[in-house]
Design an enzyme around this catalytic site. Structure first.
Site, PDB file in Angstrom:
ATOM      1  N   HIS A 261       0.855  -1.194   0.000  1.00  0.00           N
ATOM      2  CA  HIS A 261       0.000   0.000   0.000  1.00  0.00           C
ATOM      3  C   HIS A 261       0.881   1.230   0.000  1.00  0.00           C
ATOM      4  O   HIS A 261       1.940   1.232   0.633  1.00  0.00           O
ATOM      5  CB  HIS A 261      -0.897  -0.003   1.242  1.00  0.00           C
ATOM      6  CG  HIS A 261      -2.066   0.918   1.134  1.00  0.00           C
ATOM      7  ND1 HIS A 261      -1.976   2.252   1.419  1.00  0.00           N
ATOM      8  CD2 HIS A 261      -3.349   0.686   0.753  1.00  0.00           C
ATOM      9  CE1 HIS A 261      -3.163   2.807   1.230  1.00  0.00           C
ATOM     10  NE2 HIS A 261      -4.013   1.886   0.821  1.00  0.00           N
ATOM     11  N   ASP A 317      -7.901  -5.283  -0.266  1.00  0.00           N
ATOM     12  CA  ASP A 317      -8.275  -6.073  -1.436  1.00  0.00           C
ATOM     13  C   ASP A 317      -7.850  -7.533  -1.338  1.00  0.00           C
ATOM     14  O   ASP A 317      -8.339  -8.372  -2.098  1.00  0.00           O
ATOM     15  CB  ASP A 317      -7.664  -5.467  -2.709  1.00  0.00           C
ATOM     16  CG  ASP A 317      -8.326  -4.160  -3.085  1.00  0.00           C
ATOM     17  OD1 ASP A 317      -9.516  -4.007  -2.787  1.00  0.00           O
ATOM     18  OD2 ASP A 317      -7.651  -3.296  -3.668  1.00  0.00           O
TER      19      ASP A 317
HETATM   20  C1  LIG Z   1      -0.083  -0.747  -3.835  1.00  0.00           C
HETATM   21  C2  LIG Z   1       1.234  -0.546  -4.533  1.00  0.00           C
HETATM   22  C3  LIG Z   1       0.945   0.095  -5.907  1.00  0.00           C
HETATM   23  C4  LIG Z   1       2.081   0.411  -3.692  1.00  0.00           C
HETATM   24  O1  LIG Z   1       3.127   0.795  -4.449  1.00  0.00           O
HETATM   25  P1  LIG Z   1       4.379   1.614  -3.921  1.00  0.00           P
HETATM   26  O2  LIG Z   1       4.174   2.125  -2.573  1.00  0.00           O
HETATM   27  O3  LIG Z   1       4.683   2.584  -4.978  1.00  0.00           O
HETATM   28  O4  LIG Z   1       5.492   0.531  -3.819  1.00  0.00           O
HETATM   29  P2  LIG Z   1       6.400   0.066  -5.001  1.00  0.00           P
HETATM   30  O5  LIG Z   1       5.556  -0.415  -6.120  1.00  0.00           O
HETATM   31  O6  LIG Z   1       7.375   1.160  -5.294  1.00  0.00           O
HETATM   32  O7  LIG Z   1       7.167  -1.141  -4.334  1.00  0.00           O
HETATM   33  C5  LIG Z   1       8.235  -1.011  -3.398  1.00  0.00           C
HETATM   34  C6  LIG Z   1       8.961  -2.338  -3.352  1.00  0.00           C
HETATM   35  O8  LIG Z   1       8.079  -3.348  -2.818  1.00  0.00           O
HETATM   36  C7  LIG Z   1       7.835  -4.358  -3.789  1.00  0.00           C
HETATM   37  N1  LIG Z   1       6.399  -4.648  -3.784  1.00  0.00           N
HETATM   38  C8  LIG Z   1       5.403  -3.749  -3.681  1.00  0.00           C
HETATM   39  N2  LIG Z   1       4.208  -4.353  -3.695  1.00  0.00           N
HETATM   40  C9  LIG Z   1       4.480  -5.677  -3.808  1.00  0.00           C
HETATM   41  C10 LIG Z   1       3.666  -6.811  -3.895  1.00  0.00           C
HETATM   42  N3  LIG Z   1       2.332  -6.689  -3.854  1.00  0.00           N
HETATM   43  N4  LIG Z   1       4.236  -8.003  -4.010  1.00  0.00           N
HETATM   44  C11 LIG Z   1       5.585  -8.113  -4.063  1.00  0.00           C
HETATM   45  N5  LIG Z   1       6.420  -7.073  -3.971  1.00  0.00           N
HETATM   46  C12 LIG Z   1       5.874  -5.861  -3.863  1.00  0.00           C
HETATM   47  C13 LIG Z   1       8.212  -3.744  -5.132  1.00  0.00           C
HETATM   48  O9  LIG Z   1       8.558  -4.721  -6.065  1.00  0.00           O
HETATM   49  C14 LIG Z   1       9.366  -2.868  -4.733  1.00  0.00           C
HETATM   50  O10 LIG Z   1      10.491  -3.685  -4.545  1.00  0.00           O
HETATM   51  P3  LIG Z   1      11.994  -3.178  -4.922  1.00  0.00           P
HETATM   52  O11 LIG Z   1      12.198  -1.987  -4.029  1.00  0.00           O
HETATM   53  O12 LIG Z   1      12.833  -4.333  -4.590  1.00  0.00           O
HETATM   54  O13 LIG Z   1      11.925  -2.830  -6.362  1.00  0.00           O
HETATM   55  C15 LIG Z   1       1.986  -1.872  -4.715  1.00  0.00           C
HETATM   56  O14 LIG Z   1       2.277  -2.418  -3.443  1.00  0.00           O
HETATM   57  C16 LIG Z   1       1.228  -2.873  -5.555  1.00  0.00           C
HETATM   58  O15 LIG Z   1       1.303  -2.809  -6.784  1.00  0.00           O
HETATM   59  N6  LIG Z   1       0.483  -3.820  -4.915  1.00  0.00           N
HETATM   60  C17 LIG Z   1      -0.272  -4.826  -5.632  1.00  0.00           C
HETATM   61  C18 LIG Z   1      -1.569  -4.242  -6.160  1.00  0.00           C
HETATM   62  C19 LIG Z   1      -2.574  -3.921  -5.060  1.00  0.00           C
HETATM   63  O16 LIG Z   1      -2.826  -4.715  -4.179  1.00  0.00           O
HETATM   64  N7  LIG Z   1      -3.186  -2.734  -5.156  1.00  0.00           N
HETATM   65  C20 LIG Z   1      -4.199  -2.297  -4.234  1.00  0.00           C
HETATM   66  C21 LIG Z   1      -3.716  -1.270  -3.303  1.00  0.00           C
HETATM   67  S1  LIG Z   1      -4.968  -0.844  -2.125  1.00  0.00           S
END
Ligand SMILES: CC(C)(COP(=O)(O)OP(=O)(O)OC[C@H]1O[C@@H](n2cnc3c(N)ncnc32)[C@H](O)[C@@H]1OP(=O)(O)O)[C@@H](O)C(=O)NCCC(=O)NCCS
Length: 380
Positions: A261, A317
């Site tokens: 998140h 979710d």
């Molecule tokens: C929600 C979300 C977009 C947050 O994104 P964010 O804060 O920008 O975090 P990032 O995407 O930059 O990820 C940071 C790190 O955690 C990892 N990571 C983040 N979410 C992850 C997940 N669901 N599973 C595995 N690894 C994850 C990324 O690969 C990244 O790793 P790295 O630093 O080694 O490259 C992201 O966690 C995600 O895509 N989750 C899955 C989709 C989801 O459940 N969305 C609903 C949100 S309410």
């Protein structure tokens, strides 16, 4: 403009003061007007929570009775709205229909009151209540079924299930559905809520502000992860396959849907609530497949993704799609359900925006061509 700070996506930029919602991402806490989400989930209803969000305090008994009656009076769909839903192309998206219906609805309320920037959307509560009836009716028409008149005795969530299925839900189902709406009702300045405030800041009506917010929510980066979680569960198949699936996902650096998140660096407080409801429903149905897969996946991922630099834990979710699935709701309604709950928060923000309004007008850095002369057609 020289001193302006560039922040892509407005990351870290504070654009409003708000008294509506507090998200404590570090400790995994969420409060609506100071009340913890756990208390609201356990003791409140969607109608009462909506009152709280719109009126800044929990209602007295009389206030709730009056408000509840007003909300319920708005449940029935005008024949014109029904025919609009019926005529919507069968493969059209429910979110697009919702966006249009909200604008269309504005034509059915008294012009003098509701077509000005000062219109008080708390009078008819149209947008909040009718979204739910529209979503249920959209699905029924899609399945070639008849419109179901609302049941005024049921809670907001219970009536949604009734209008969707045509039969009364079990009390525990109605309670779980209503609670899902409570926990989706508000979440501070996310993209759709910000959109609602931006449109409201131009002194546009609450109808156009809500319609725009629905548009923002319909994008795949905002709603929809719970559908992906269900696809993942199907891919995994059963709890015995979780270890191998997880090892593969980590090796391929796959993102696990329903995990992580932008704000929470702890488990999302709403995920705990949904998890309990999933456990209850799984017990009632004697079907623990999804629950077992998700719990095993969560346990495996905690030491790997939850470690210091990642802080990746389950979000709302992760469990919500399975709850909705066990309630017999098809995945295409998951994001519309999000809208059915969040509309209360949007309205609260619209009202707050109007109280101390300034039109939003951020800036951009110009990187286009330097000023140049208009070129005649024959020289291009
Ligand atoms: C929600 C979300 C977009 C947050 O994104 P964010 O804060 O920008 O975090 P990032 O995407 O930059 O990820 C940071 C790190 O955690 C990892 N990571 C983040 N979410 C992850 C997940 N669901 N599973 C595995 N690894 C994850 C990324 O690969 C990244 O790793 P790295 O630093 O080694 O490259 C992201 O966690 C995600 O895509 N989750 C899955 C989709 C989801 O459940 N969305 C609903 C949100 S309410």
């Amino acid at each position: 403009m020289e001193d302006a700070v560039f922040s892509k996506g407005l990351d870290g930029v504070v654009v409003a003061r708000s008294e509506i919602c507090q998200v404590d991402g570090i400790n995994g806490k969420l409060y609506y007007r100071g009340y913890p989400i756990e208390d609201l989930a356990a003791h409140s209803t969607f109608e009462e929570t909506t009152y709280l969000l719109l009126n800044e305090h929990l209602p007295t008994k009389d206030e709730l009775t009056e408000f509840q009656a007003r909300m319920r009076r708005s449940r029935s769909l005008d024949p014109h709205i029904r025919s609009m839903i019926k005529n919507f192309p069968p493969d059209g998206k429910c979110m697009e229909l919702l966006q249009s219906v909200v604008s269309y609805l504005s034509g059915y309320v008294e012009h003098k009151i509701h077509h000005s920037a000062t219109c008080d959307c708390r009078i008819t509560l149209h947008q909040i209540v009718q979204l739910t009836s529209v979503v249920a009716t959209y699905q029924r028409f899609k399945e070639g079924k008849q419109y179901v008149e609302p049941d005024m005795e049921l809670s907001h969530g219970g009536n949604f299930l009734y209008m969707l299925r045509g039969t009364k839900p079990e009390p525990h189902e109605a309670e779980i559905m209503d609670r899902a709406l409570v926990i989706h009702a508000e979440h501070e300045l996310n993209a759709s809520t910000f959109t609602a405030r931006v449109v409201a800041s131009t002194l546009s009506t609450c109808y156009s502000s809500i319609s725009a917010a629905i548009g923002a929510l319909s994008g795949s980066l905002h709603g929809g992860a719970n559908e992906d979680v269900l696809k993942m569960i199907d891919e995994i198949g059963s709890a015995e396959n979780v270890d191998a699936w997880f090892a593969d996902a980590i090796a391929k650096k796959k993102k696990i849907p329903g995990m992580g998140h932008r704000v929470y660096v702890a488990k999302d407080p709403r995920a705990y609530i949904m998890e309990e409801d999933l456990k209850t429903l799984s017990g009632k149905r004697n079907d623990f497949r999804n629950y077992d897969i998700l719990k095993k996946l969560e346990a495996l991922s905690a030491p790997v993704l939850g470690k210091k630099e990642h802080h990746i834990y389950a979000n709302v979710d992760f469990f919500s799609g399975s709850v909705f699935q066990l309630l017999g709701i098809p995945p295409q309604l998951f994001t519309p359900i999000f809208a059915m709950g969040r509309v209360s928060g949007w309205l609260a923000h619209i009202l707050e925006q109007r109280k101390d309004n300034r039109i939003y007008r951020p800036a951009s850095i110009y990187e286009g061509p330097a000023p140049r002369g208009y070129s005649a057609m024959e020289t291009r």
